[in-house]
Design a protein around this motif. Structure first.
Motif, PDB file in Angstrom:
ATOM      1  N   GLU A  28       0.859  -1.183   0.000  1.00 35.78           N
ATOM      2  CA  GLU A  28       0.000   0.000   0.000  1.00 35.78           C
ATOM      3  C   GLU A  28       0.895   1.234   0.000  1.00 35.78           C
ATOM      4  N   GLY A 117     -14.999   4.897   4.607  1.00 37.04           N
ATOM      5  CA  GLY A 117     -14.233   6.046   5.113  1.00 37.04           C
ATOM      6  C   GLY A 117     -14.651   6.342   6.544  1.00 37.04           C
ATOM      7  N   SER A 161     -17.967  -0.607  16.000  1.00 35.11           N
ATOM      8  CA  SER A 161     -18.817  -1.775  16.238  1.00 35.11           C
ATOM      9  C   SER A 161     -18.834  -2.172  17.707  1.00 35.11           C
ATOM     10  N   ASP A 167     -19.405  -6.947  13.768  1.00 32.65           N
ATOM     11  CA  ASP A 167     -18.588  -6.373  12.694  1.00 32.65           C
ATOM     12  C   ASP A 167     -18.417  -7.388  11.553  1.00 32.65           C
ATOM     13  N   GLN A 185      -7.026  -4.559   8.508  1.00 34.82           N
ATOM     14  CA  GLN A 185      -6.363  -3.513   9.276  1.00 34.82           C
ATOM     15  C   GLN A 185      -5.061  -4.093   9.816  1.00 34.82           C
TER      16      GLN A 185
HETATM   17  P1  FAD Z   1     -17.882  -0.292   6.710  1.00 28.75           P
HETATM   18  O1  FAD Z   1     -17.618  -1.656   6.210  1.00 28.75           O
HETATM   19  O2  FAD Z   1     -19.080   0.430   6.202  1.00 28.75           O
HETATM   20  O3  FAD Z   1     -17.918  -0.377   8.302  1.00 28.75           O
HETATM   21  C1  FAD Z   1     -17.955   0.799   9.120  1.00 28.75           C
HETATM   22  C2  FAD Z   1     -18.664   0.457  10.441  1.00 28.75           C
HETATM   23  O4  FAD Z   1     -20.068   0.302  10.230  1.00 28.75           O
HETATM   24  C3  FAD Z   1     -18.215  -0.868  11.060  1.00 28.75           C
HETATM   25  O5  FAD Z   1     -18.262  -0.723  12.461  1.00 28.75           O
HETATM   26  C4  FAD Z   1     -19.254  -1.876  10.584  1.00 28.75           C
HETATM   27  O6  FAD Z   1     -19.389  -2.976  11.452  1.00 28.75           O
HETATM   28  C5  FAD Z   1     -20.510  -1.018  10.544  1.00 28.75           C
HETATM   29  N1  FAD Z   1     -21.431  -1.405   9.446  1.00 28.75           N
HETATM   30  C6  FAD Z   1     -21.063  -1.786   8.192  1.00 28.75           C
HETATM   31  N2  FAD Z   1     -22.142  -1.998   7.428  1.00 28.75           N
HETATM   32  C7  FAD Z   1     -23.214  -1.751   8.209  1.00 28.75           C
HETATM   33  C8  FAD Z   1     -24.613  -1.788   7.976  1.00 28.75           C
HETATM   34  N3  FAD Z   1     -25.112  -2.100   6.788  1.00 28.75           N
HETATM   35  N4  FAD Z   1     -25.430  -1.448   9.021  1.00 28.75           N
HETATM   36  C9  FAD Z   1     -24.929  -1.097  10.224  1.00 28.75           C
HETATM   37  N5  FAD Z   1     -23.591  -1.054  10.497  1.00 28.75           N
HETATM   38  C10 FAD Z   1     -22.762  -1.361   9.500  1.00 28.75           C
HETATM   39  N6  FAD Z   1      -9.614   5.232   4.913  1.00 28.75           N
HETATM   40  C11 FAD Z   1      -9.420   6.260   4.031  1.00 28.75           C
HETATM   41  O7  FAD Z   1      -9.946   7.365   4.233  1.00 28.75           O
HETATM   42  N7  FAD Z   1      -8.645   6.090   2.907  1.00 28.75           N
HETATM   43  C12 FAD Z   1      -8.040   4.905   2.609  1.00 28.75           C
HETATM   44  O8  FAD Z   1      -7.353   4.785   1.581  1.00 28.75           O
HETATM   45  C13 FAD Z   1      -8.215   3.807   3.521  1.00 28.75           C
HETATM   46  N8  FAD Z   1      -7.637   2.601   3.282  1.00 28.75           N
HETATM   47  C14 FAD Z   1      -7.855   1.536   4.140  1.00 28.75           C
HETATM   48  C15 FAD Z   1      -7.277   0.298   3.867  1.00 28.75           C
HETATM   49  C16 FAD Z   1      -7.478  -0.775   4.723  1.00 28.75           C
HETATM   50  C17 FAD Z   1      -6.829  -2.135   4.397  1.00 28.75           C
HETATM   51  C18 FAD Z   1      -8.253  -0.620   5.906  1.00 28.75           C
HETATM   52  C19 FAD Z   1      -8.451  -1.773   6.850  1.00 28.75           C
HETATM   53  C20 FAD Z   1      -8.843   0.618   6.192  1.00 28.75           C
HETATM   54  C21 FAD Z   1      -8.659   1.719   5.326  1.00 28.75           C
HETATM   55  N9  FAD Z   1      -9.230   2.979   5.563  1.00 28.75           N
HETATM   56  C22 FAD Z   1      -9.031   4.024   4.688  1.00 28.75           C
HETATM   57  C23 FAD Z   1      -9.984   3.219   6.814  1.00 28.75           C
HETATM   58  C24 FAD Z   1     -11.518   3.047   6.635  1.00 28.75           C
HETATM   59  O9  FAD Z   1     -12.013   4.026   5.752  1.00 28.75           O
HETATM   60  C25 FAD Z   1     -12.148   3.209   8.023  1.00 28.75           C
HETATM   61  O10 FAD Z   1     -11.759   2.157   8.857  1.00 28.75           O
HETATM   62  C26 FAD Z   1     -13.659   3.437   8.045  1.00 28.75           C
HETATM   63  O11 FAD Z   1     -14.022   3.897   9.356  1.00 28.75           O
HETATM   64  C27 FAD Z   1     -14.493   2.195   7.761  1.00 28.75           C
HETATM   65  O12 FAD Z   1     -14.504   1.865   6.439  1.00 28.75           O
HETATM   66  P2  FAD Z   1     -15.142   0.456   5.955  1.00 28.75           P
HETATM   67  O13 FAD Z   1     -15.117   0.439   4.516  1.00 28.75           O
HETATM   68  O14 FAD Z   1     -14.530  -0.647   6.724  1.00 28.75           O
HETATM   69  O15 FAD Z   1     -16.659   0.699   6.469  1.00 28.75           O
END
Ligand code: FAD
Length: 290
Positions: A28, A117, A161, A167, A185
């Motif tokens: 990355e 995000g 979560s 989660d 993560q």
């Molecule tokens: P989601 O999968 O939507 O989850 C977010 C939260 O909501 C979780 O607690 C989940 O359990 C809950 N949830 C999910 N779906 C639902 C639903 N339908 N109903 C109710 N609750 C729900 N951030 C950046 O800004 N830029 C990046 O380039 C970036 N790269 C990353 C790369 C990796 C490998 C990782 C692990 C994280 C990265 N992040 C990045 C951080 C990420 O944007 C944050 O962790 C963000 O808070 C969650 O994104 P997500 O896509 O996991 O969200």
């Protein structure tokens, strides 16, 4: 090459025939803060010798690299890496998102890491958002493009979560919506990763789960990570960093080497390195484990 194909292939060490499997390596990197693309080029050239299966490019928190991101992708496409740009939907409208993903597809890129995000603030109201969670983004990308979609996973539970089980149920929504790989993560305690993989598999999720490895550079960096994400730091690692702050990079590299060895010994066949655009440390680790 699409994620499904990348992670279904087997890699072998050169000169060892088909006997010794080599872990698939991916990196990355992030867009250079000063818009100086040459520094990113230097990083990527240095990492080429490790034959990465994939390079992912982060997307600035809350869309801060929105305009810049496609431009960078255009510039690095010639380096012939398999690219996986990250994309977050938190602060974009459906129309903006559609434009962005189509632009990525038009560049000939085959993969994307679909993320929601971070919330812009603790009291942020999601109800106004076109996309509230990443599973909705995955579904949209899957519907609008042929991109192969990776998603984020959290071995120690996402910070919002209530429980790891909850989660992982939400992770399943992303897979059911069309995602084909999970990039985790960072974590320092491998047992947490092994437990996570078991729980994910128990839910019937079969896509590859690629562990995220981040070499530590300083104690300050660790404290920042804990504040932002839910990541436990082993007591002995923290103690060493406190005792020998000037040797932090060496301690970080040694820790990551032993962490990777343990993962490989336990059958993990792919490693994703958060380089933070410091390929020197990642190179040292890879020179030791490959
Ligand atoms: P989601 O999968 O939507 O989850 C977010 C939260 O909501 C979780 O607690 C989940 O359990 C809950 N949830 C999910 N779906 C639902 C639903 N339908 N109903 C109710 N609750 C729900 N951030 C950046 O800004 N830029 C990046 O380039 C970036 N790269 C990353 C790369 C990796 C490998 C990782 C692990 C994280 C990265 N992040 C990045 C951080 C990420 O944007 C944050 O962790 C963000 O808070 C969650 O994104 P997500 O896509 O996991 O969200």
């Amino acid at each position: 090459m699409e994620l499904q194909e990348i992670y279904s292939q087997k890699e072998y060490y050169p000169n060892c025939g088909l006997t010794f499997r080599r872990p698939k390596i991916s990196f990355e990197v992030f867009p250079p803060k000063d818009n100086d693309i040459s520094s990113l080029f230097d990083e990527l050239r240095l990492l080429k010798k490790y034959n990465p299966v994939l390079v992912s490019l982060t997307y600035g928190a809350n869309g801060t690299s929105k305009n810049f991101s496609v431009e960078i992708l255009k510039s690095i496409i010639g380096l012939e890496y398999n690219l996986m740009p990250h994309f977050t939907c938190m602060v974009s409208t459906k129309e903006e998102i559609e434009r962005h993903i189509i632009a990525i597809e038009n560049l000939g890129i085959e993969n994307i890491l679909a993320l929601r995000g971070d919330l812009p603030g603790c009291c942020y109201d999601l109800s106004e958002n076109d996309f509230k969670y990443a599973n909705e983004l995955v579904e949209f990308i899957h519907h609008k493009t042929t991109l192969s979609i990776g998603v984020a996973g959290y071995p120690e539970c996402h910070i919002e979560s209530k429980s790891l089980e909850e989660d992982i149920q939400n992770l399943k929504r992303k897979i059911d919506s069309g995602a084909s790989a999970i990039f985790t993560q960072l974590f320092f305690e491998n047992d947490k990763f092994y437990r996570y993989v078991e729980l994910v598999r128990n839910l019937g999720i079969e896509v590859p789960i690629i562990p995220g490895i981040m070499p530590i550079r300083s104690l300050k960096q660790i404290d920042k990570m804990i504040e932002m994400a839910n990541v436990a730091v082993p007591k002995n690692l923290r103690e060493q960093l406190e005792k020998f702050p000037n040797d932090a990079k060496k301690i970080g590299v040694e820790f990551a080497i032993s962490q990777c060895h343990d993962l490989i010994d336990n059958g993990v066949d792919a490693l994703h390195f958060f380089t933070l655009n410091h390929s020197d440390m990642v190179s040292e680790i890879l020179d030791n484990i490959l």
